[in-house]
Design an enzyme around this catalytic site. Sequence first.
Site, PDB file in Angstrom:
ATOM      1  N   ASP A 115     -19.595  35.722  77.502  1.00 23.61           N
ATOM      2  CA  ASP A 115     -18.085  35.772  77.676  1.00 23.61           C
ATOM      3  C   ASP A 115     -17.565  37.250  77.853  1.00 23.61           C
ATOM      4  O   ASP A 115     -16.399  37.547  78.336  1.00 23.61           O
ATOM      5  CB  ASP A 115     -17.391  35.142  76.626  1.00 23.61           C
ATOM      6  CG  ASP A 115     -17.236  33.473  76.834  1.00 23.61           C
ATOM      7  OD1 ASP A 115     -17.286  33.224  77.858  1.00 23.61           O
ATOM      8  OD2 ASP A 115     -17.404  32.925  75.695  1.00 23.61           O
TER       9      ASP A 115
HETATM   10  C1  GLC Z   1     -14.733  36.540  72.151  1.00 26.24           C
HETATM   11  C2  GLC Z   1     -16.128  36.562  71.414  1.00 26.24           C
HETATM   12  C3  GLC Z   1     -17.087  35.456  72.090  1.00 26.24           C
HETATM   13  C4  GLC Z   1     -16.406  34.298  72.453  1.00 26.24           C
HETATM   14  C5  GLC Z   1     -15.081  34.383  73.303  1.00 26.24           C
HETATM   15  C6  GLC Z   1     -14.400  33.199  73.393  1.00 26.24           C
HETATM   16  O1  GLC Z   1     -14.757  37.231  73.399  1.00 26.24           O
HETATM   17  O2  GLC Z   1     -16.847  37.653  71.330  1.00 26.24           O
HETATM   18  O3  GLC Z   1     -18.149  35.440  71.549  1.00 26.24           O
HETATM   19  O4  GLC Z   1     -17.411  33.716  73.270  1.00 26.24           O
HETATM   20  O5  GLC Z   1     -14.178  35.239  72.506  1.00 26.24           O
HETATM   21  O6  GLC Z   1     -13.324  33.264  74.253  1.00 26.24           O
HETATM   22  C1  GLC Z   2     -19.445  32.195  72.202  1.00 21.94           C
HETATM   23  C2  GLC Z   2     -18.960  31.182  73.203  1.00 21.94           C
HETATM   24  C3  GLC Z   2     -20.113  30.726  74.102  1.00 21.94           C
HETATM   25  C4  GLC Z   2     -20.581  32.170  74.644  1.00 21.94           C
HETATM   26  C5  GLC Z   2     -21.017  32.973  73.653  1.00 21.94           C
HETATM   27  C6  GLC Z   2     -21.405  34.413  74.049  1.00 21.94           C
HETATM   28  O1  GLC Z   2     -20.518  31.488  71.270  1.00 21.94           O
HETATM   29  O2  GLC Z   2     -18.688  29.965  72.460  1.00 21.94           O
HETATM   30  O3  GLC Z   2     -19.525  30.089  75.270  1.00 21.94           O
HETATM   31  O4  GLC Z   2     -21.445  31.658  75.552  1.00 21.94           O
HETATM   32  O5  GLC Z   2     -20.063  33.399  72.969  1.00 21.94           O
HETATM   33  O6  GLC Z   2     -20.512  35.212  74.686  1.00 21.94           O
END
Ligand code: GLC
Ligand code: GLC
Length: 811
Positions: A483
């Site tokens: 993300d």
């Molecule tokens: C933040 C976190 C990530 C998560 C995202 C959800 O970017 O670092 O882990 O997946 O929020 O929107």
């Molecule tokens: C968080 C989110 C997941 C994403 C991950 C890496 O765990 O829930 O959707 O893939 O962060 O950013």
Amino acid sequence: MRFGHFDDERKEYVITDPRTPYPWINFLGCEEFYSIVTNTAGGYSFFKDARLRRITRYRYNNVPADDGGKYFYINEKGKIWSPGWKPVKRELDRYSCRHGMGYTVVTGEVDQLEAEVLYMVPLGFRGEVQRVKLTNRGGSKRAFSLFSFVEWCLWDALDDASNFQRNFSTGQVEVVGPTIYHKTEFRERRDHYAFYTVNEEIAGLDTDREAFLGLYNGFDAPDAVVECRARDSRAHGWSPVASHHLEIELEPGQEKQLVYVLGYVEVPPGKKFTGHQVINKGSAEAMMERFRTPADVGAAFDELAAFWNDLLSVYRLEHPEPELNRAVNTWNQYQCMVTFNFSRSASLFESGIGRGMGFRDSNQDLIGFVHQVPDRARERILDIAATQFEDGGAYHQYQPLTKKGNDAVGRNFNDDPLWLILSTDEYLRETGDWSILEEMVPFDNDVNNKASLFEHLKRSFYHVVHNLGPHGLPLIGRADWNDCLNLNCFSETPGESFQTTENREGGVAESVFIAGMFVLYGEAYAEICRRLGKADEARKAKGHIREMKEVIDAHGWDGRWFVRAYDHFGERVGSDERDEGKIFIESQGMCIMAGVGLEDGRARQALDSVKERLDCPFGIVLHNPAFTGYIVKYGEISSYPEGYKENAGIFCHNNPWIMIAETMLGNGDAAWDYFRKICPPYLEEISELHRTEPYVYAQMIAGKDAHKPGEAKNSWLTGTAAWNYYAITQFILGIRVHYDGLEINPVIPSAWEGYSVTRKFRGATYHIGVSNPSRVSSGVKAITLNGEPLEGRLVPVREAGSINEVRVVMG
Ligand code: GLC
Ligand code: GLC
């Protein structure tokens, strides 16, 4: 250092020191009513949706940590204590917290008076039941007071924590005998209320927080408890609470049990009131009737235990290492079910007011629980698919209460659609229920626009084909699995969302990770087509997959590992050309799981690079070197300090991709080494450093570049649970579900002598004994099924109800 121990027999983790390195929690409920409970009786409850239907209040990031919960206080001649140590924090002569499957038991003892509180959410019940057992273990008669306490939340948890100008004037309660009804906003549009009751006559009660606590006290020293006198207060606005005061006498050796019920009630339209502003209490009374006596609680407890035993009976491992047995048989499976129930909504790291259900997350979670609850997995797949768009794209999340997709955390994460193929494929393998593909499923929840689930999968596949970038690799969109790798965002404004902002036109960044995914889940799609008799479509799909492999060969290989992505300017991300972020874990895992580079040595080379550059004593970090400053063209990934979260933290979610990749090369020792490093029961000894619960996975462990490597955060609600379960059970222990049976292919440490697994599969039971006389790490020499030798490694589907003996000899 440990703070407790596993009780394998009872499937409990027993905490014996209340001062755990972080509150260690459990989750109650698996249908509609849910609670979180910490080892010192903190936590809260909600109905279905942790934000919109919050029943009791909780303050996150509070000081001290974890203040607020379902508290009990004992006042014996001025000596005040709580069975869970908090909130009073008076030293207990004995303390334990037993977190079990869907229940928690907190026990404290002071001066030979023992108080045990069982917290549980019974099956088929919209409420939490608490059984308090008081035992006089001393030689003289005791007389003391017992106070209960919960604080109501005014339903919408976000509004409750912010809209004080209104909320301090809306609170309302009603009291009948020992039952306190919380009915804020019931007078207008709400059709629901909550109640808290006890099955015994009371000496008094309180429903107004200030009256109970005193304005300047904390939960540790409420006026009513200190003075041993309930105020009989009635909340009008401010903060409604519920507290019962009981006066209790116990002869030496005598035990007394009380039953408290915290319930949630919805009233049918037109039946809200039985008099002017008098709420209809019919359902509440029926709920109280169900739990009149401790025996009622005992029966519900047994029912819950049977329910969990059944869920956990589908895959049972017997292995010489107890740590592995408890991970595989109990806690990893339990965590998978918790992610099924709670998704990413509410834990001590998820506030319950943030995210809904992720499209990507929910599909991946499913591979961890489909064997336990196939019917509910089926429903989940159809719910998720119903949020998909006609072009195959997806909302990134949907709300469980409405099941509708929304853009709150952005859209066009171009990996999203492919995860639907993963979940459906695993469902088909587990159940053999091909009828799911014929289910008519809406696009974007529009009932007038439906297509078969198969058609949804097809759209997922072609969404990639239709969204290729300059190198012929898949466009990344907002981001792929990571993300925080925001290659089209370019944010320079503080607070701007990295996931919803795109400050430059025409994002052309591409993802090698999605390319690997396309090959892996594209193959699954093609196989589904083939099995459905759609030979032409299967051939066509294979053609696209072949092309994608060629593109990966041409543009996805950096020399010693797979490139991660191409940025907005067409430059490589995850390349030796860069100073930081040279190599990323995701594309190594996904490409090798897809079989890319297996034959020509690139897979081995990439995995050696992972070992050399990403591995550390606590797991495999996400990339290396970590980013030491903010890089606008990469986005959120570089916003985190080094070693945390997506900036080179150990994101436990994708460590299993590397484990699986190692098993594909037959390297059981490496796969096991990676597994063991992050598997919670093996980390019990380093609890002080690790900090989060030794019975469940955390999303992230601080990486080797962090200030405190090895410290975990964000336990419980993470795709880590499903992926590790999938890796250990199907790829290391090697009992892989297949469309036509169970495929046996253990890839284990060469030192292992053997193990056995009992697997229930499509109604039949298989006792599978694996022996490893020549101490190899992969390779199957012989398999017998009920005494008969088998050709190949596939144990075919047997008749439902049959019990089958499978002997596997490695070599
Ligand atoms: C933040 C976190 C990530 C998560 C995202 C959800 O970017 O670092 O882990 O997946 O929020 O929107
Ligand atoms: C968080 C989110 C997941 C994403 C991950 C890496 O765990 O829930 O959707 O893939 O962060 O950013």
